[in-house]
Design an enzyme around this catalytic site. Sequence first.
Site, PDB file in Angstrom:
ATOM      1  N   ASP A 119      97.529   9.847  58.677  1.00 23.17           N
ATOM      2  CA  ASP A 119      98.258  11.039  58.674  1.00 23.17           C
ATOM      3  C   ASP A 119      99.706  10.786  58.857  1.00 23.17           C
ATOM      4  OD1 ASP A 119      98.946  13.969  59.401  1.00 23.17           O
ATOM      5  OD2 ASP A 119      99.443  13.215  61.459  1.00 23.17           O
ATOM      6  N   ASP A 172      96.663  12.155  64.687  1.00 21.23           N
ATOM      7  CA  ASP A 172      96.928  12.734  65.984  1.00 21.23           C
ATOM      8  C   ASP A 172      96.748  14.183  66.342  1.00 21.23           C
ATOM      9  OD1 ASP A 172      99.082  13.651  64.370  1.00 21.23           O
ATOM     10  OD2 ASP A 172     100.446  13.533  66.176  1.00 21.23           O
ATOM     11  N   ASP A 205      93.403  16.672  61.983  1.00 23.59           N
ATOM     12  CA  ASP A 205      92.823  15.616  61.608  1.00 23.59           C
ATOM     13  C   ASP A 205      91.560  15.244  62.067  1.00 23.59           C
ATOM     14  OD1 ASP A 205      95.250  14.529  60.434  1.00 23.59           O
ATOM     15  OD2 ASP A 205      96.204  14.324  62.329  1.00 23.59           O
TER      16      ASP A 205
END
Length: 643
Positions: free
Chosen positions: A341, A534, A538
């Site tokens: 990410d 995080d 996600d």
Amino acid sequence: MSKINNHDDHNHEHSHDHNHGKMPVVLYFVGLTLAIIALFLSEQYELLQNILFSIATLTAGYHVVVLEGIGETIENSKRNRRFVPNSHILMGLAALGASLIGEFWEGALLILIFSGAHFLEEYAEGRSKREITKLVEMHPTTARRITSNGKTEKINVEELKVGDHLQVRNGDQVPIDGVILSGETSIDESSINGESIPKEKTKGDPVFGSTINGNGTFTMEVTKQNEDTVFSKILTLVNQNQNNQTRVGSIIKKFEPKYVTIVLIAVTLFVILAPLLFDWPWSQSIYRGLVLLVAAAPCALAAATVSVTLSATSNLAKKGVLSKGSSYLSQLADIETISFDKTGTLTKGKPEVTNAYFSGNVEKEDLIDIIVALEKGSNHPLADAILKRFEAKHHLDIEVTNQIGKGVEGEYKGHRYRIGKPISFKNVSSEISLLNTDWASKGETVVYIAKDEEVVGLIGLMDVPNEQAQATINYFKQQGIHTTLITGDSKMTGEAVARKLGMDEVIANVMPEDKSKIINEQKEKHGITAMVGDGVNDAPALVNADVGIAMGDGTDVAVDVSDLVLMKNNLNKLVHSHRTSQKMNRVIWQNIIFSMSVVAFLVIVTFLGLTDMTLSVIIHEGSTLVVILNGLRLLRSVNHSIE
């Protein structure tokens, strides 16, 4: 379903508790004493000597052979409704056989060496467990709650509720997660994030249960229930980790009963056929068969993974990395692609000023004073970043107006100044336009500064990569692992970050629900896939990846569904985890190859008549201890950080 609950089905078969207090050790030393007494008896007391050797065999081997060997064989066979032997039964049969053919001393010696080595193995394995479970002792039990009349009362941590106000004195443990209401201090957070340097804390900063307060005294508000604190989650993950094995370890556990059954059948056939094929006397055939039982026992093989995996996960826990099971850590070593990410994972999560330009039509210092005055009255999210970058020499008092779509504006010395998006301005020079195009192509967000609607400057801002991102991506690329950036940001922004870091692939404009599908595509295209993230968005991808890795400062959901947690947003710890997992797998295979080589060697020399039971036991148990000690090497803290 979350991977947290995934356990091997066979675990219950091997969940016996080896801790029976001090009695097994007491019985062992009783047996050892009786065997030593028997050794000093003369031949005229042969009957008494053999009785003492027999009692020594029973007492010294009661825990290892009777309880674990015979007892668990019966228990597991009943549960599975088929013969499921424990490997220790081989040693018991060998000792019994030696006694039946009159070799009482060799039978006693076999059990004394085997049981003694077994206790040493349990101690060695227990050391790696203690390295992790000593965390439990750090769990705070009491807190000082501030009552409505301003006094403090000491209560159990379990009684605390969200919203309670607490006092934390200098040197105290922070009792629970919360936020500082007043006071300043430095806190040792090494139990949470592995960082040895205390962190400065003041009003508004978060604090975590089990961390150690420094010299300051502060008041705090409880923000989480005791069972939801970061430290409680660490303990939960530790427990899961100890019950979870690598795939290799699982295979060995499943194969062990079958292997023991094969050995029992093979030895029986050997004893029956050897007199017919080699013209050996029955006594020689039986004795060689008993030595073969000892030689083929898979004790070292059974221990090949336990100390290694516990030591590796203990090492990582001390470094601020938690794995929910060594099987996930083992799989991390084999990843072929890793997806990241962007925001908060590879980047700092907050924009910073990366470029600034002011035309020659204005005094730069004067314009900066005006920009700071306008941004202080602004409510847009880029204001903090601009104020961090620029410092006013003269503090101006300007009345600021916030207008949606236009930005912020204010009047100073008869001129109207405005800061806003490029699209809201018309009077723009070619020089400013070219800079805007160039900076935007690099993923920067651009704002214009205008004086009486004439653009006289521009500022570029960007969520920049964090300090470890570049070295982390370089590391994985050097390992031949495909790197992918998955982001909901625009393609231009995503490509700018990926280009800066040298990543292999960018997938931008991604909706949260699409991330899981992208992970499936990565699996099909590249193989074993890891995902690092995080945020809540996600979570589906973290669950779907072969190895989900959460940044510890991320959302609770991301942490809960991940397989590995980096307790501080430090990608160095990810590199350390990957290297440790590779070393763990190497040591496991070293142990397997070594233990099987020793078994093969002992079987061959037994067939050739080059060894006896005593020598076979010494070599066999020595190899088991070597395997255990080799695994404990991973307890050592090795510097795996990256520059």
